[in-house]
Design an enzyme around this catalytic site. Structure first.
Site, PDB file in Angstrom:
ATOM      1  N   LYS A  12      -8.194 -18.129 -17.025  1.00 56.31           N
ATOM      2  CA  LYS A  12      -7.050 -17.890 -16.146  1.00 56.31           C
ATOM      3  C   LYS A  12      -7.493 -16.816 -15.151  1.00 56.31           C
ATOM      4  O   LYS A  12      -7.747 -15.679 -15.536  1.00 56.31           O
ATOM      5  CB  LYS A  12      -5.859 -17.418 -16.985  1.00 56.31           C
ATOM      6  CG  LYS A  12      -4.628 -17.031 -16.190  1.00 56.31           C
ATOM      7  CD  LYS A  12      -3.481 -16.662 -17.117  1.00 56.31           C
ATOM      8  CE  LYS A  12      -2.386 -15.890 -16.386  1.00 56.31           C
ATOM      9  NZ  LYS A  12      -1.305 -15.457 -17.293  1.00 56.31           N
ATOM     10  N   SER A  50       2.886  -8.658 -13.309  1.00 59.33           N
ATOM     11  CA  SER A  50       1.947  -9.635 -12.756  1.00 59.33           C
ATOM     12  C   SER A  50       1.369  -9.166 -11.426  1.00 59.33           C
ATOM     13  O   SER A  50       2.078  -8.612 -10.582  1.00 59.33           O
ATOM     14  CB  SER A  50       2.664 -10.967 -12.554  1.00 59.33           C
ATOM     15  OG  SER A  50       1.765 -11.899 -11.992  1.00 59.33           O
ATOM     16  N   ALA A  51       0.083  -9.441 -11.239  1.00 61.30           N
ATOM     17  CA  ALA A  51      -0.553  -9.176  -9.945  1.00 61.30           C
ATOM     18  C   ALA A  51       0.007 -10.100  -8.861  1.00 61.30           C
ATOM     19  O   ALA A  51      -0.287  -9.909  -7.680  1.00 61.30           O
ATOM     20  CB  ALA A  51      -2.062  -9.349 -10.063  1.00 61.30           C
ATOM     21  N   ASP A  52       0.827 -11.081  -9.252  1.00 59.19           N
ATOM     22  CA  ASP A  52       1.489 -11.918  -8.232  1.00 59.19           C
ATOM     23  C   ASP A  52       2.275 -11.029  -7.262  1.00 59.19           C
ATOM     24  O   ASP A  52       2.321 -11.304  -6.059  1.00 59.19           O
ATOM     25  CB  ASP A  52       2.480 -12.905  -8.881  1.00 59.19           C
ATOM     26  CG  ASP A  52       1.805 -13.985  -9.712  1.00 59.19           C
ATOM     27  OD1 ASP A  52       0.556 -14.027  -9.749  1.00 59.19           O
ATOM     28  OD2 ASP A  52       2.539 -14.785 -10.330  1.00 59.19           O
ATOM     29  N   LYS A  67      10.012 -16.658 -13.746  1.00 58.67           N
ATOM     30  CA  LYS A  67      10.281 -17.179 -15.088  1.00 58.67           C
ATOM     31  C   LYS A  67      11.265 -16.273 -15.818  1.00 58.67           C
ATOM     32  O   LYS A  67      11.155 -15.058 -15.772  1.00 58.67           O
ATOM     33  CB  LYS A  67       8.972 -17.302 -15.865  1.00 58.67           C
ATOM     34  CG  LYS A  67       8.141 -18.493 -15.411  1.00 58.67           C
ATOM     35  CD  LYS A  67       6.810 -18.576 -16.099  1.00 58.67           C
ATOM     36  CE  LYS A  67       5.836 -17.548 -15.634  1.00 58.67           C
ATOM     37  NZ  LYS A  67       5.273 -17.719 -14.309  1.00 58.67           N
ATOM     38  N   VAL A  70      -0.844 -17.612  -9.317  1.00 61.41           N
ATOM     39  CA  VAL A  70      -0.162 -17.493  -8.030  1.00 61.41           C
ATOM     40  C   VAL A  70      -0.889 -16.468  -7.159  1.00 61.41           C
ATOM     41  O   VAL A  70      -1.151 -16.698  -5.969  1.00 61.41           O
ATOM     42  CB  VAL A  70       1.318 -17.091  -8.218  1.00 61.41           C
ATOM     43  CG1 VAL A  70       1.949 -16.704  -6.882  1.00 61.41           C
ATOM     44  CG2 VAL A  70       2.097 -18.240  -8.863  1.00 61.41           C
ATOM     45  N   GLU A  93      -1.227 -24.226  -6.952  1.00 66.06           N
ATOM     46  CA  GLU A  93      -2.039 -23.432  -7.885  1.00 66.06           C
ATOM     47  C   GLU A  93      -2.577 -24.286  -9.025  1.00 66.06           C
ATOM     48  O   GLU A  93      -2.063 -25.369  -9.307  1.00 66.06           O
ATOM     49  CB  GLU A  93      -1.239 -22.252  -8.442  1.00 66.06           C
ATOM     50  CG  GLU A  93      -0.011 -22.674  -9.212  1.00 66.06           C
ATOM     51  CD  GLU A  93       0.402 -21.687 -10.290  1.00 66.06           C
ATOM     52  OE1 GLU A  93      -0.463 -21.127 -10.980  1.00 66.06           O
ATOM     53  OE2 GLU A  93       1.614 -21.497 -10.460  1.00 66.06           O
TER      54      GLU A  93
HETATM   55  N1  PSU Z   1       4.820 -20.732 -13.146  1.00 67.57           N
HETATM   56  C1  PSU Z   1       4.821 -21.841 -13.926  1.00 67.57           C
HETATM   57  N2  PSU Z   1       3.813 -21.988 -14.810  1.00 67.57           N
HETATM   58  C2  PSU Z   1       2.773 -21.089 -14.874  1.00 67.57           C
HETATM   59  C3  PSU Z   1       2.777 -19.944 -14.034  1.00 67.57           C
HETATM   60  C4  PSU Z   1       3.834 -19.819 -13.188  1.00 67.57           C
HETATM   61  O1  PSU Z   1       5.713 -22.685 -13.813  1.00 67.57           O
HETATM   62  O2  PSU Z   1       1.848 -21.296 -15.653  1.00 67.57           O
HETATM   63  C5  PSU Z   1       1.603 -18.990 -14.021  1.00 67.57           C
HETATM   64  C6  PSU Z   1       1.283 -18.677 -12.568  1.00 67.57           C
HETATM   65  O3  PSU Z   1      -0.055 -19.007 -12.343  1.00 67.57           O
HETATM   66  C7  PSU Z   1       1.501 -17.187 -12.452  1.00 67.57           C
HETATM   67  C8  PSU Z   1       1.139 -16.745 -13.829  1.00 67.57           C
HETATM   68  O4  PSU Z   1       0.692 -16.606 -11.480  1.00 67.57           O
HETATM   69  O5  PSU Z   1       1.796 -17.735 -14.632  1.00 67.57           O
HETATM   70  C9  PSU Z   1       1.613 -15.352 -14.106  1.00 67.57           C
HETATM   71  O6  PSU Z   1       0.871 -14.862 -15.186  1.00 67.57           O
HETATM   72  P1  PSU Z   1       0.923 -13.300 -15.528  1.00 67.57           P
HETATM   73  O7  PSU Z   1       2.330 -13.080 -15.980  1.00 67.57           O
HETATM   74  O8  PSU Z   1      -0.077 -13.110 -16.632  1.00 67.57           O
HETATM   75  O9  PSU Z   1       0.542 -12.577 -14.279  1.00 67.57           O
HETATM   76 MN    MN Z   2       0.212  -9.428 -17.115  1.00 67.75          MN
END
Ligand code: PSU
Ligand code: MN
Length: 302
Positions: free
Chosen positions: A84, A138-140, A157, A104, A24
């Site tokens: 992003k 997250s949409a992940d 995380k 992701v 990614e």
């Molecule tokens: N894992 C890491 N560093 C990052 C991310 C994940 O070690 O920067 C990023 C990934 O791209 C993941 C995003 O998809 O954080 C999730 O963001 P959000 O919580 O806004 O969906």
């Molecule tokens: Mn979010």
């Protein structure tokens, strides 16, 4: 007009059934500070190449989803201030001919579209703490429910609500498999305190699970949880201390939505005087290396 552009190297590898691993770009653009981010982007690709696997770093460049970047593309994701981009942002960037670093979710979506089955990241996104009020998930997660790709990650995380994230993955029927362990990791920490139902111990077993999932007509991905070795993890009490401060800072700064994850990661790097960064890089390297083994096993199985 094609919907995406795979590099010649990635196209050739996929056509020949050779192993390919997606990487990614949000981790490079928004998750790691300059100039270490550029070194990391190059190093992740180098780890794959040294194991005989073709790297496919994914990003949107000038509106075009790219699967596999050249040196200039890698430099752009590390040094330009990119949006992003999650899955829903891709068509808008296309219309505006703008660039974006893929999360992701977006990376998984585009890589699967191109036929890539294995993807390495640092930590998956998930349900944020306080989501009961904010609805911030997250949409992940929803993307992995409809995207056939195996994501090698050090769990999610630890800034997230790990219990809620595991529940959502269960609801979405996304298999969560521990790699050589049933202890679900917490990104910078080897163990989160949550125990998984299942582990698999070899790349061949993981490839077998992927094949079985395909044969059953499942369209989901797989989360392969790969903990950082214990001797390389962040000191747990220091981790807890820094996270407390980071949450308070995010609240005070009024950070919301997609800015939350980059804010917390950046703040934590500062507050830990770079320790969290070293651990983040170590766990990501570890994931890239395991993803290479899975991709090779997958290429042999099919
Ligand atoms: N894992 C890491 N560093 C990052 C991310 C994940 O070690 O920067 C990023 C990934 O791209 C993941 C995003 O998809 O954080 C999730 O963001 P959000 O919580 O806004 O969906
Ligand atoms: Mn979010």
């Amino acid at each position: 007009m094609t919907s995406f552009l795979a590099s010649p190297e990635v196209s050739a590898a996929l056509a020949a059934g050779k192993p390919v691993v997606a990487l990614e770009s949000t981790i490079i653009s928004h998750g790691l500070p300059r100039p270490r981010n550029l070194e990391a982007a190059k190093e992740f690709e180098e780890i794959l190449r040294s194991k005989g696997v073709v790297p496919a770093t994914v990003a949107i460049l000038d509106g075009v989803p790219r699967i596999g970047l050249d040196a200039e593309g890698i430099d752009r994701i590390a040094n330009e201030d990119l949006a992003k981009a999650s899955v829903r942002d891709i068509p808008i960037l296309a219309a505006r001919k703008e660039s974006g670093a893929t999360t992701v979710a977006a990376t998984a979506h585009l890589a699967a579209l191109a036929g890539i089955r294995v993807f390495a990241t640092g930590g998956l996104g998930g349900v944020h703490r306080g989501a009961i009020d904010s609805f911030d998930e997250s949409a992940d997660l929803s993307t992995l429910a409809v995207t056939p790709i195996t994501v090698v990650s050090a769990g999610v995380k630890s800034v997230l609500d790990i219990a809620a994230t595991l529940e959502r993955l269960e609801s979405l029927s996304v298999p969560v498999i521990g790699y050589k362990t049933k202890d679900f990791p917490a990104f910078w920490l080897t163990k989160s305190g949550f125990t998984l139902d299942w582990s698999l111990d070899t790349p061949e077993q993981v490839a077998h699970a992927m094949k079985a999932q395909d044969q059953l007509g499942h369209g989901q991905g797989i989360v392969l949880a790969n903990p950082i070795p214990i001797e390389k993890q962040w000191d747990p009490s220091e981790h807890d201390r820094v996270l407390e401060i980071a949450f308070a800072a995010a609240k005070k700064a009024g950070v919301t939505g997609k800015a939350v994850t980059p804010f917390l990661l950046g703040f934590i790097v500062e507050e830990s005087k770079g320790k969290s960064l070293e651990v983040n890089l170590d766990l990501a390297r570890n994931n890239v290396s395991v993803a290479a083994d899975i991709a090779k096993a997958w290429s042999e199985l099919r």
